[in-house]
Design a protein around this motif. Sequence first.
Motif, short mmCIF file in Angstrom:
data_model
loop_
_atom_site.label_atom_id
_atom_site.label_comp_id
_atom_site.label_asym_id
_atom_site.label_seq_id
_atom_site.Cartn_x
_atom_site.Cartn_y
_atom_site.Cartn_z
N ARG A 1 0.34 -0.89 0.09
CA ARG A 1 -0.37 0.05 0.14
C ARG A 1 0.95 1.02 0.01
N LEU A 2 0.30 2.09 -0.44
CA LEU A 2 1.36 3.78 0.01
C LEU A 2 -0.08 4.75 -0.12
N MET A 3 -0.04 5.53 1.15
CA MET A 3 -0.63 5.62 2.24
C MET A 3 -0.04 7.32 2.02
N VAL A 4 -0.51 8.86 1.56
CA VAL A 4 -0.68 10.03 1.21
C VAL A 4 -1.43 11.01 2.45
N ALA A 5 -0.42 12.21 3.34
CA ALA A 5 -0.71 12.78 3.66
C ALA A 5 -1.14 13.99 3.37
N THR A 6 -2.02 15.00 3.13
CA THR A 6 -1.70 15.85 2.37
C THR A 6 -3.08 16.95 3.52
N GLU A 7 -2.46 18.33 3.13
CA GLU A 7 -3.56 19.28 3.75
C GLU A 7 -4.76 19.22 3.66
N ALA A 8 -5.58 19.54 4.43
CA ALA A 8 -6.70 18.76 3.46
C ALA A 8 -7.69 20.53 2.80
N ASP A 9 -6.54 22.08 3.10
CA ASP A 9 -7.13 22.84 2.07
C ASP A 9 -6.72 22.61 1.47
N SER A 10 -5.38 23.11 0.98
CA SER A 10 -4.66 23.18 -0.06
C SER A 10 -4.27 21.74 -1.02
N GLN A 11 -4.09 20.83 0.05
CA GLN A 11 -4.11 19.33 -0.63
C GLN A 11 -2.47 18.64 -0.64
N GLU A 12 -1.94 19.40 -0.71
CA GLU A 12 0.00 19.95 -0.58
C GLU A 12 0.49 18.67 -0.27
N ILE A 13 0.59 18.02 -0.11
CA ILE A 13 1.25 16.51 0.43
C ILE A 13 2.38 16.48 1.57
N LEU A 14 1.98 15.95 2.12
CA LEU A 14 2.89 16.24 3.32
C LEU A 14 4.46 15.28 3.99
N GLY A 15 3.57 13.73 2.68
CA GLY A 15 4.78 13.40 3.63
C GLY A 15 3.70 11.74 3.26
N TYR A 16 4.20 10.06 2.93
CA TYR A 16 4.07 9.03 2.29
C TYR A 16 4.78 8.00 3.47
N GLU B 1 8.07 -4.42 4.21
CA GLU B 1 8.93 -3.54 4.62
C GLU B 1 8.46 -2.31 4.66
N THR B 2 8.02 -1.95 5.59
CA THR B 2 7.40 -0.63 5.22
C THR B 2 8.23 1.17 5.67
N SER B 3 7.87 1.57 5.13
CA SER B 3 8.67 3.22 5.07
C SER B 3 8.03 4.69 5.01
N VAL B 4 8.35 6.09 5.64
CA VAL B 4 7.43 7.30 5.82
C VAL B 4 8.88 8.19 5.57
N TYR B 5 7.91 8.57 4.71
CA TYR B 5 8.93 10.40 4.05
C TYR B 5 8.16 10.62 4.67
N VAL B 6 8.26 12.05 4.99
CA VAL B 6 7.73 13.21 5.79
C VAL B 6 8.40 14.78 5.09
N ALA B 7 7.65 15.69 4.61
CA ALA B 7 8.23 16.36 3.68
C ALA B 7 9.01 17.23 5.22
N PRO B 8 10.15 17.58 4.33
CA PRO B 8 11.05 18.47 5.63
C PRO B 8 10.28 19.41 6.50
N ASP B 9 9.26 20.57 5.92
CA ASP B 9 8.76 21.20 6.46
C ASP B 9 7.73 20.75 7.13
N ALA B 10 7.01 19.59 7.14
CA ALA B 10 6.19 18.47 7.91
C ALA B 10 6.40 18.49 8.83
N GLY B 11 7.91 18.22 9.44
CA GLY B 11 8.30 17.64 10.76
C GLY B 11 7.89 18.35 12.16
N GLY B 12 7.78 16.87 12.94
CA GLY B 12 7.36 17.69 14.10
C GLY B 12 5.74 18.22 14.51
N ARG B 13 5.05 17.62 13.30
CA ARG B 13 3.38 17.63 13.48
C ARG B 13 2.78 16.38 13.57
#
Length: 172
Positions: free
Chosen positions: A60-75, A92-104
Amino acid sequence: MSSGRTEVQVRPGVEGDLDALTALYNHYVRETAITFDTAVFTAEERRPWLLSHPEDGPYRLMVATEADSQEILGYATSSPYRPKPAYTTSVETSVYVAPDAGGRGVGTLLYDALFKVLADEDVHRAYAGIARPNRASERLHAGFGFRYVGIYREVGRKFGRYWDVAWYEKEL
């Protein structure tokens, strides 16, 4: 999830996400040892990867987005652990978060969604390899019940040095 700024939504990844997902991954290729890829990808080169993660099944591929802009924050992904048939119930699992979305809490939301969809699949174990040092990823995985099982010392060379990879596993 409310972050104080905007709500984050998690959904399955779709082909329309390809450009943004490629750009996000390429950041980690260029700037970090988190992935051992050493050359950036075009979106077309990444298309087979995206298509190998359908909306059903164990990969699977799960994607996180900003609700308003749909900007992708990670997957987050679950992918084949190894190509041989006896490994089909391992991922094997992995997570990548956009650099400006860390800590959220984006990584936590992504893994939560990923493991919920995997609960209905014939998957026995999840594995994660974490290039060290990466305390944030180690904490994330520990929080989801992954346990440390060992380390491959100096297994990858990138940026002119060798990197260790710690391996973790989780029962599903």
